[in-house]
Design an enzyme around this catalytic site. Structure first.
Site, short mmCIF file in Angstrom:
data_model
loop_
_atom_site.label_atom_id
_atom_site.label_comp_id
_atom_site.label_asym_id
_atom_site.label_seq_id
_atom_site.Cartn_x
_atom_site.Cartn_y
_atom_site.Cartn_z
N THR A 1 13.58 10.50 11.70
CA THR A 1 13.36 10.68 13.14
C THR A 1 12.22 11.68 13.35
O THR A 1 11.68 12.23 12.39
CB THR A 1 14.62 11.27 13.81
OG1 THR A 1 14.80 12.60 13.29
CG2 THR A 1 15.87 10.45 13.57
N TYR B 1 18.59 27.27 13.48
CA TYR B 1 19.13 25.91 13.40
C TYR B 1 20.43 25.89 12.59
O TYR B 1 21.46 25.37 13.04
CB TYR B 1 18.08 25.00 12.76
CG TYR B 1 18.50 23.55 12.65
CD1 TYR B 1 18.55 22.74 13.77
CD2 TYR B 1 18.85 23.00 11.41
CE1 TYR B 1 18.94 21.41 13.67
CE2 TYR B 1 19.23 21.67 11.30
CZ TYR B 1 19.27 20.88 12.43
OH TYR B 1 19.66 19.56 12.33
N VAL C 1 17.72 11.89 8.23
CA VAL C 1 17.48 10.68 9.02
C VAL C 1 16.01 10.62 9.44
O VAL C 1 15.43 11.65 9.83
CB VAL C 1 18.39 10.66 10.28
CG1 VAL C 1 18.37 9.28 10.92
CG2 VAL C 1 19.82 11.07 9.92
N1 LIG Z 1 16.94 13.88 11.51
C1 LIG Z 1 17.68 14.49 10.57
O1 LIG Z 1 17.38 14.44 9.38
C2 LIG Z 1 18.91 15.24 10.96
C3 LIG Z 1 19.69 15.80 9.94
C4 LIG Z 1 20.85 16.50 10.27
C5 LIG Z 1 21.22 16.62 11.60
N2 LIG Z 1 20.44 16.07 12.59
C6 LIG Z 1 20.88 16.23 13.97
O2 LIG Z 1 20.88 14.96 14.62
C7 LIG Z 1 20.71 15.14 16.03
C8 LIG Z 1 19.62 14.21 16.51
O3 LIG Z 1 18.41 14.61 15.91
P1 LIG Z 1 17.19 13.61 15.67
O4 LIG Z 1 16.89 13.65 14.23
O5 LIG Z 1 17.44 12.30 16.33
O6 LIG Z 1 16.05 14.45 16.41
P2 LIG Z 1 14.94 14.04 17.48
O7 LIG Z 1 14.35 12.74 17.13
O8 LIG Z 1 14.08 15.25 17.55
O9 LIG Z 1 15.77 13.87 18.84
C9 LIG Z 1 16.37 14.96 19.46
C10 LIG Z 1 17.00 14.52 20.77
O10 LIG Z 1 17.54 15.69 21.41
C11 LIG Z 1 17.02 15.74 22.74
N3 LIG Z 1 16.83 17.09 23.25
C12 LIG Z 1 16.18 18.11 22.67
N4 LIG Z 1 16.14 19.17 23.51
C13 LIG Z 1 16.77 18.81 24.64
C14 LIG Z 1 17.07 19.45 25.86
N5 LIG Z 1 16.67 20.70 26.12
N6 LIG Z 1 17.76 18.78 26.81
C15 LIG Z 1 18.15 17.50 26.59
N7 LIG Z 1 17.92 16.82 25.44
C16 LIG Z 1 17.23 17.47 24.48
C17 LIG Z 1 15.67 15.06 22.62
O11 LIG Z 1 15.21 14.71 23.92
P3 LIG Z 1 13.68 14.92 24.41
O12 LIG Z 1 12.98 13.64 24.08
O13 LIG Z 1 13.80 15.18 25.86
O14 LIG Z 1 13.12 16.10 23.64
C18 LIG Z 1 16.01 13.89 21.71
O15 LIG Z 1 16.60 12.85 22.46
C19 LIG Z 1 20.37 16.63 16.23
O16 LIG Z 1 21.52 17.34 16.62
C20 LIG Z 1 19.96 17.07 14.83
O17 LIG Z 1 20.16 18.45 14.62
C21 LIG Z 1 19.30 15.39 12.30
#
Ligand SMILES: NC(=O)c1ccc[n+]([C@@H]2O[C@H](COP(=O)([O-])OP(=O)(O)OC[C@H]3O[C@@H](n4cnc5c(N)ncnc54)[C@H](OP(=O)(O)O)[C@@H]3O)[C@@H](O)[C@H]2O)c1
Length: 231
Positions: free
Chosen positions: A176, A139, A174
């Site tokens: 999520t 990651y 965040v």
């Molecule tokens: N949450 C945090 O604390 C945090 C912190 C730093 C960075 N981020 C970044 O923020 C971004 C969003 O993350 P999130 O926290 O919202 O995570 P999340 O709730 O797990 O959502 C991830 C999203 O990515 C999609 N995805 C995953 N694999 C996929 C694939 N093979 N093809 C198409 N779509 C795919 C998922 O769709 P499906 O429903 O189809 O799986 C979902 O819509 C990510 O890049 C993450 O690394 C998050």
């Protein structure tokens, strides 16, 4: 007409970004495996971003747009465990979704855009790409690659005298599904897991909607660096 293209809009930050963009008058094209967004102004291309994708639908979508925003948001954590303790490393899959899909979509957009269109690309990065956190090799290194790619892409666009703006943004922690996934890992596999439990217990997680609004505000203020974090 303002058109945004956002990956991973089924839930979490991507869904909040899509809904916030729609509220603020953008047309939005979501790309991902599923969505339940049904608003007017929203279109969806069903794609698995771990697979090689032809983004040939972009040309028609961008036709008539004056301003284009691409947000490479889709991301996966991969297995949270020390590399030497994993049965098989999933780093290839993590790079496919977190890095290669963002690179290929950025490439397709830069080929399809017309010179008069104002283009911004926002890659959703992570603090994990800027600090070495044990058990997050796949990651963290995919996010570090995204930061570096963004820096180079911006230099290239500057050389060409284009008005394209590239950003790689760490959104903070965040609330999520990704955080739920982190909290499920055992302390044996992830030495920092207690910090994430504490953030949840003390209500210190950011809400996806607030992060989405902050991102769009900073983008329109012009206050974002190429590699930046949302405060
Ligand atoms: N949450 C945090 O604390 C945090 C912190 C730093 C960075 N981020 C970044 O923020 C971004 C969003 O993350 P999130 O926290 O919202 O995570 P999340 O709730 O797990 O959502 C991830 C999203 O990515 C999609 N995805 C995953 N694999 C996929 C694939 N093979 N093809 C198409 N779509 C795919 C998922 O769709 P499906 O429903 O189809 O799986 C979902 O819509 C990510 O890049 C993450 O690394 C998050």
């Amino acid at each position: 007409m303002k058109r945004a293209i956002i990956t991973g809009v089924s839930r979490g930050l991507g869904k909040a970004l899509a809904e916030t963009c729609l509220d603020q008058g953008w047309n939005v094209l979501g790309i991902g495996r599923s969505t339940d967004i049904q608003s007017g102004g929203f279109d969806f291309e069903e794609r698995d971003l771990s697979e090689q994708i032809e983004f040939n639908f972009l040309d028609a979508y961008l036709d008539g747009a004056t301003e284009i925003l691409l947000i490479n948001n889709a991301g996966i954590l991969g297995e949270v465990r020390r590399i030497s303790d994993q049965e098989e490393t999933d780093i290839r899959k993590v790079f496919e979704v977190n890095f290669l899909a963002a690179v290929e979509l950025s490439h397709a957009l830069l080929k399809a855009r017309r010179p008069e269109q104002k283009v911004s690309i926002v890659n959703i990065s992570s603090g994990a790409g800027r600090r070495a956190i044990p058990s997050w090799a796949a990651y963290g290194s995919s996010k570090a690659a995204l930061d570096h790619f963004s820096l180079i892409l911006q230099e290239e666009e500057n050389e060409k005298g284009s008005n394209t703006r590239i950003h790689s943004l760490a959104p903070g922690v965040v609330d999520t599904g990704m955080q739920e996934q982190i909290r499920k890992v055992s302390p044996e596999d992830f030495s920092a897991v207690d910090n994430f439990h504490q953030l949840k217990e003390t209500n210190s997680l950011r809400q996806a909607e607030d992060v989405a609004q902050n991102l769009l505000k900073r983008l329109s203020d012009g206050t974002l660096e190429v590699v930046d974090r949302l405060s």
